[in-house]
Design a protein around this motif. Structure first.
Motif, PDB file in Angstrom:
ATOM      1  N   ILE A 113      -3.272   9.487 -10.310  1.00  0.00           N
ATOM      2  CA  ILE A 113      -2.894   8.075 -10.248  1.00  0.00           C
ATOM      3  C   ILE A 113      -4.023   7.343  -9.532  1.00  0.00           C
ATOM      4  O   ILE A 113      -4.781   7.943  -8.783  1.00  0.00           O
ATOM      5  CB  ILE A 113      -1.535   7.912  -9.497  1.00  0.00           C
ATOM      6  N   PHE A 114      -4.152   6.028  -9.777  1.00  0.00           N
ATOM      7  CA  PHE A 114      -5.204   5.281  -9.095  1.00  0.00           C
ATOM      8  C   PHE A 114      -4.881   5.164  -7.602  1.00  0.00           C
ATOM      9  O   PHE A 114      -3.876   4.556  -7.205  1.00  0.00           O
ATOM     10  CB  PHE A 114      -5.345   3.880  -9.695  1.00  0.00           C
ATOM     11  N   THR A 115      -5.723   5.755  -6.800  1.00  0.00           N
ATOM     12  CA  THR A 115      -5.594   5.660  -5.344  1.00  0.00           C
ATOM     13  C   THR A 115      -7.002   5.588  -4.782  1.00  0.00           C
ATOM     14  O   THR A 115      -7.905   6.242  -5.295  1.00  0.00           O
ATOM     15  CB  THR A 115      -4.877   6.905  -4.784  1.00  0.00           C
ATOM     16  N   SER A 116      -7.194   4.791  -3.749  1.00  0.00           N
ATOM     17  CA  SER A 116      -8.536   4.721  -3.184  1.00  0.00           C
ATOM     18  C   SER A 116      -8.510   4.804  -1.665  1.00  0.00           C
ATOM     19  O   SER A 116      -7.447   4.742  -1.032  1.00  0.00           O
ATOM     20  CB  SER A 116      -9.246   3.440  -3.640  1.00  0.00           C
ATOM     21  N   TRP A 117      -9.658   4.992  -1.082  1.00  0.00           N
ATOM     22  CA  TRP A 117      -9.829   4.949   0.363  1.00  0.00           C
ATOM     23  C   TRP A 117     -10.947   3.957   0.649  1.00  0.00           C
ATOM     24  O   TRP A 117     -12.016   4.020   0.033  1.00  0.00           O
ATOM     25  CB  TRP A 117     -10.189   6.330   0.922  1.00  0.00           C
ATOM     26  N   ILE A 133     -14.317  -8.529  10.749  1.00  0.00           N
ATOM     27  CA  ILE A 133     -13.086  -7.750  10.885  1.00  0.00           C
ATOM     28  C   ILE A 133     -13.317  -6.452  10.130  1.00  0.00           C
ATOM     29  O   ILE A 133     -13.730  -6.481   8.966  1.00  0.00           O
ATOM     30  CB  ILE A 133     -11.876  -8.507  10.281  1.00  0.00           C
ATOM     31  N   ASN A 134     -13.065  -5.325  10.783  1.00  0.00           N
ATOM     32  CA  ASN A 134     -13.345  -4.015  10.189  1.00  0.00           C
ATOM     33  C   ASN A 134     -12.060  -3.315   9.759  1.00  0.00           C
ATOM     34  O   ASN A 134     -11.098  -3.268  10.521  1.00  0.00           O
ATOM     35  CB  ASN A 134     -14.112  -3.146  11.184  1.00  0.00           C
ATOM     36  N   PHE A 135     -12.086  -2.763   8.558  1.00  0.00           N
ATOM     37  CA  PHE A 135     -10.901  -2.167   7.940  1.00  0.00           C
ATOM     38  C   PHE A 135     -11.160  -0.710   7.555  1.00  0.00           C
ATOM     39  O   PHE A 135     -12.274  -0.357   7.172  1.00  0.00           O
ATOM     40  CB  PHE A 135     -10.547  -2.895   6.646  1.00  0.00           C
ATOM     41  N   ALA A 136     -10.115   0.108   7.574  1.00  0.00           N
ATOM     42  CA  ALA A 136     -10.199   1.472   7.036  1.00  0.00           C
ATOM     43  C   ALA A 136      -8.813   1.940   6.653  1.00  0.00           C
ATOM     44  O   ALA A 136      -7.825   1.602   7.328  1.00  0.00           O
ATOM     45  CB  ALA A 136     -10.813   2.432   8.054  1.00  0.00           C
ATOM     46  N   GLY A 137      -8.748   2.723   5.572  1.00  0.00           N
ATOM     47  CA  GLY A 137      -7.465   3.315   5.245  1.00  0.00           C
ATOM     48  C   GLY A 137      -7.257   3.586   3.780  1.00  0.00           C
ATOM     49  O   GLY A 137      -8.090   3.243   2.932  1.00  0.00           O
ATOM     50  N   ALA A 138      -6.129   4.225   3.500  1.00  0.00           N
ATOM     51  CA  ALA A 138      -5.760   4.609   2.141  1.00  0.00           C
ATOM     52  C   ALA A 138      -5.114   3.432   1.424  1.00  0.00           C
ATOM     53  O   ALA A 138      -4.311   2.705   1.997  1.00  0.00           O
ATOM     54  CB  ALA A 138      -4.785   5.777   2.182  1.00  0.00           C
ATOM     55  N   ASP A 139      -5.449   3.285   0.155  1.00  0.00           N
ATOM     56  CA  ASP A 139      -4.922   2.196  -0.661  1.00  0.00           C
ATOM     57  C   ASP A 139      -4.298   2.779  -1.932  1.00  0.00           C
ATOM     58  O   ASP A 139      -4.995   3.047  -2.907  1.00  0.00           O
ATOM     59  CB  ASP A 139      -6.069   1.243  -1.024  1.00  0.00           C
ATOM     60  N   PRO A 140      -2.978   2.997  -1.921  1.00  0.00           N
ATOM     61  CA  PRO A 140      -2.292   3.466  -3.141  1.00  0.00           C
ATOM     62  C   PRO A 140      -2.157   2.292  -4.107  1.00  0.00           C
ATOM     63  O   PRO A 140      -1.149   1.575  -4.126  1.00  0.00           O
ATOM     64  CB  PRO A 140      -0.940   3.954  -2.616  1.00  0.00           C
TER      65      PRO A 140
ATOM     66  N   HIS B  95       1.018  27.213  -1.175  1.00  0.00           N
ATOM     67  CA  HIS B  95       2.066  27.056  -2.176  1.00  0.00           C
ATOM     68  C   HIS B  95       3.340  26.438  -1.601  1.00  0.00           C
ATOM     69  O   HIS B  95       4.299  26.207  -2.330  1.00  0.00           O
ATOM     70  CB  HIS B  95       2.369  28.410  -2.833  1.00  0.00           C
ATOM     71  N   SER B  96       3.370  26.197  -0.286  1.00  0.00           N
ATOM     72  CA  SER B  96       4.541  25.534   0.298  1.00  0.00           C
ATOM     73  C   SER B  96       4.645  24.109  -0.239  1.00  0.00           C
ATOM     74  O   SER B  96       3.658  23.518  -0.677  1.00  0.00           O
ATOM     75  CB  SER B  96       4.422  25.497   1.825  1.00  0.00           C
ATOM     76  N   ASN B  97       5.848  23.581  -0.180  1.00  0.00           N
ATOM     77  CA  ASN B  97       6.080  22.229  -0.669  1.00  0.00           C
ATOM     78  C   ASN B  97       5.248  21.232   0.143  1.00  0.00           C
ATOM     79  O   ASN B  97       5.400  21.141   1.347  1.00  0.00           O
ATOM     80  CB  ASN B  97       7.575  21.896  -0.515  1.00  0.00           C
ATOM     81  N   PRO B  98       4.339  20.484  -0.521  1.00  0.00           N
ATOM     82  CA  PRO B  98       3.530  19.541   0.256  1.00  0.00           C
ATOM     83  C   PRO B  98       4.377  18.412   0.838  1.00  0.00           C
ATOM     84  O   PRO B  98       5.272  17.897   0.172  1.00  0.00           O
ATOM     85  CB  PRO B  98       2.514  19.001  -0.755  1.00  0.00           C
ATOM     86  N   VAL B  99       4.089  18.037   2.087  1.00  0.00           N
ATOM     87  CA  VAL B  99       4.821  16.938   2.743  1.00  0.00           C
ATOM     88  C   VAL B  99       4.012  15.645   2.711  1.00  0.00           C
ATOM     89  O   VAL B  99       4.486  14.607   3.160  1.00  0.00           O
ATOM     90  CB  VAL B  99       5.183  17.293   4.199  1.00  0.00           C
ATOM     91  N   GLY B 100       2.804  15.722   2.166  1.00  0.00           N
ATOM     92  CA  GLY B 100       1.963  14.532   2.071  1.00  0.00           C
ATOM     93  C   GLY B 100       0.618  14.913   1.499  1.00  0.00           C
ATOM     94  O   GLY B 100       0.413  16.057   1.073  1.00  0.00           O
ATOM     95  N   ARG B 101      -0.298  13.959   1.459  1.00  0.00           N
ATOM     96  CA  ARG B 101      -1.641  14.198   0.934  1.00  0.00           C
ATOM     97  C   ARG B 101      -2.661  13.766   1.978  1.00  0.00           C
ATOM     98  O   ARG B 101      -2.508  12.719   2.616  1.00  0.00           O
ATOM     99  CB  ARG B 101      -1.905  13.389  -0.341  1.00  0.00           C
ATOM    100  N   ALA B 102      -3.715  14.559   2.130  1.00  0.00           N
ATOM    101  CA  ALA B 102      -4.881  14.174   2.937  1.00  0.00           C
ATOM    102  C   ALA B 102      -5.917  13.639   1.971  1.00  0.00           C
ATOM    103  O   ALA B 102      -6.391  14.379   1.104  1.00  0.00           O
ATOM    104  CB  ALA B 102      -5.410  15.375   3.702  1.00  0.00           C
ATOM    105  N   GLN B 103      -6.260  12.353   2.079  1.00  0.00           N
ATOM    106  CA  GLN B 103      -7.132  11.708   1.089  1.00  0.00           C
ATOM    107  C   GLN B 103      -8.273  10.989   1.778  1.00  0.00           C
ATOM    108  O   GLN B 103      -8.057  10.233   2.716  1.00  0.00           O
ATOM    109  CB  GLN B 103      -6.310  10.705   0.257  1.00  0.00           C
ATOM    110  N   GLY B 104      -9.487  11.215   1.280  1.00  0.00           N
ATOM    111  CA  GLY B 104     -10.640  10.535   1.844  1.00  0.00           C
ATOM    112  C   GLY B 104     -11.915  11.266   1.505  1.00  0.00           C
ATOM    113  O   GLY B 104     -12.068  11.763   0.401  1.00  0.00           O
ATOM    114  N   PHE B 105     -12.824  11.329   2.477  1.00  0.00           N
ATOM    115  CA  PHE B 105     -14.128  11.943   2.202  1.00  0.00           C
ATOM    116  C   PHE B 105     -14.668  12.632   3.451  1.00  0.00           C
ATOM    117  O   PHE B 105     -14.249  12.350   4.564  1.00  0.00           O
ATOM    118  CB  PHE B 105     -15.137  10.885   1.742  1.00  0.00           C
ATOM    119  N   TYR B 106     -15.590  13.578   3.226  1.00  0.00           N
ATOM    120  CA  TYR B 106     -16.384  14.092   4.333  1.00  0.00           C
ATOM    121  C   TYR B 106     -17.807  14.295   3.860  1.00  0.00           C
ATOM    122  O   TYR B 106     -18.064  14.432   2.666  1.00  0.00           O
ATOM    123  CB  TYR B 106     -15.794  15.376   4.946  1.00  0.00           C
TER     124      TYR B 106
END
Lengths: 189, 189, 189
Positions: A113-117, A133-140, B95-106
């Motif tokens: 699905i479209f999701t961004s950071w 103003i500085n922003f960061a975070g997940a954008d579903p 394989h456990s039921n995911p409780v969320g997503r870690a999304q971003g970059f490194y």
């Protein structure tokens, strides 16, 4: 004697006022949910597609192995990294006089699905606002509204923190989108 | 008269209680080192290597001139930029039921030793947690534990700040790693 | 009786002192503009250009379609993404003993003028400082001084927030620049 006691009581009530003021201040930090400042803007993103160099305000600069730099990748653009310098306007018209620039990057980070950071700044240098103003975070992206964090600010927005609520106001194919951003600042210095 | 004086003293002591409450609140902000909330999760990263498209949860999307997008670069992966969408689990089983997503970059950002810089969010949408926690900071991967900053949050984690302690729980060649993250929030709204 | 009243007044004044203390603390959070800590450093960036692998401390890892990974792109480097691991020194001499590393990334994000967006950390591991300071924000490079946000910290800089004022101290063609960074922390734990 009476008057001394009255004075004492008067001082106590005076103190009560000061104390309440003090409590409001510290509570404001820890529990209050009333913003100390609200702002509302639109910003406009025109993605470079190989043919719109003159108008483009953003460009793909990173892509996964299955992608490229002039077309968003398959699997809901997963892995595409876009750098942008977008005009900020007060209304939804891209031709309105810009009041600042939205500058930074976003990545698409979900295959299903479209999701961004997002990591970016609103940069102002007008008579009305100076600073950033500085922003960061997940954008579903597919949610009607979504919140990201205001993580800091400079100038008029020195040390601020808060929440920015983002709404997709327009979305035209792969090249243009317009976001409405309602900023609620809960820490103002 | 006596009773008026007593009242005055009683008010003063009442004030004292309120004031102490106020001091505790503001001290909590400035000096306290007790978390207001702690959370513990695992997340699992499977890096795309050109052959594992189905299972991969992350992909190299930027690399230095000496690298490419299906294999981590020489010199301790310096310059590689990875986008991820990793499942979060409560235990160490992928394989456990995911409780969320870690999304971003490194990014890998050291030629001499594995070190990275992270910008990402934990995104929750379950009955237990709704909202996101936003992270940023340096991760000296070879240290047994290392701390990064919680720079904000939304929903249940509105305006939060804190520290996340990261531990490498498993590391299998270049394709899979699992991190344990202990989150200590010191600002809760 | 007199003494009881005096006591009552004395208590009130005692309270006044405590309250003032309380107000100072909470005001410090919300209004004060005095830093709780200041630090000043230089850091040095040598960009990889295809021929300086040994000395380079940074590398282009993302670029727009019109760019490449060994030369900064046209249009004021718009879209170039650079990962860096730069030595931090106390004076402006790159050969001085480094007191830490500046690690992270920056992107060039304006076609008309040099402007960047930074996400990075100062990482210290010496007798003087242990821990990290995390930064994010817009850097309008051509301004003599510009401010970015300190968004968090770990170790000695646990939970800190503040402002970093950046000055370009030297700029030699496309390969070397040196920044002076004056850090003012306004939240110390």
């Amino acid at each position: 004697m009476e008057s001394k006691i009255s004075n004492s009581i008067a001082i106590s009530f005076y103190l009560l006022l000061i104390i309440n003021f003090s409590i409001v201040e510290s509570s404001n930090k820890i529990h209050a949910h009333r913003p100390c400042k609200t702002l509302s803007f639109y910003f406009h993103d025109i993605l470079y597609n190989g043919e719109n160099a003159k108008n483009a305000t953003s460009a793909i600069v990173g892509a996964p192995a299955w992608g490229n730099l002039t077309k968003l990748a398959g699997q809901n653009n997963f892995g595409d990294l876009i750098v942008f310098d977008d005009p900020i306007t007060l209304d939804n018209n891209i031709h309105s006089n810009p009041v600042g620039r939205a500058q930074g990057f976003y990545i698409y980070d979900n295959k299903e699905i479209f999701t961004s950071w997002l990591g970016f700044s609103f940069v102002f240098n007008s008579t009305q606002h100076k600073g950033s103003i500085n922003f960061a975070g997940a954008d579903p992206i597919m949610n009607k509204t979504r919140d990201i964090s205001v993580i800091g600010g400079t100038g008029d927005f020195f040390m601020t923190r808060g929440i920015a609520t983002i709404m997709t106001d327009s979305f035209e194919g792969e090249v243009y989108f317009r976001l409405r951003v309602n900023i609620k600042l809960y820490e103002c210095w």
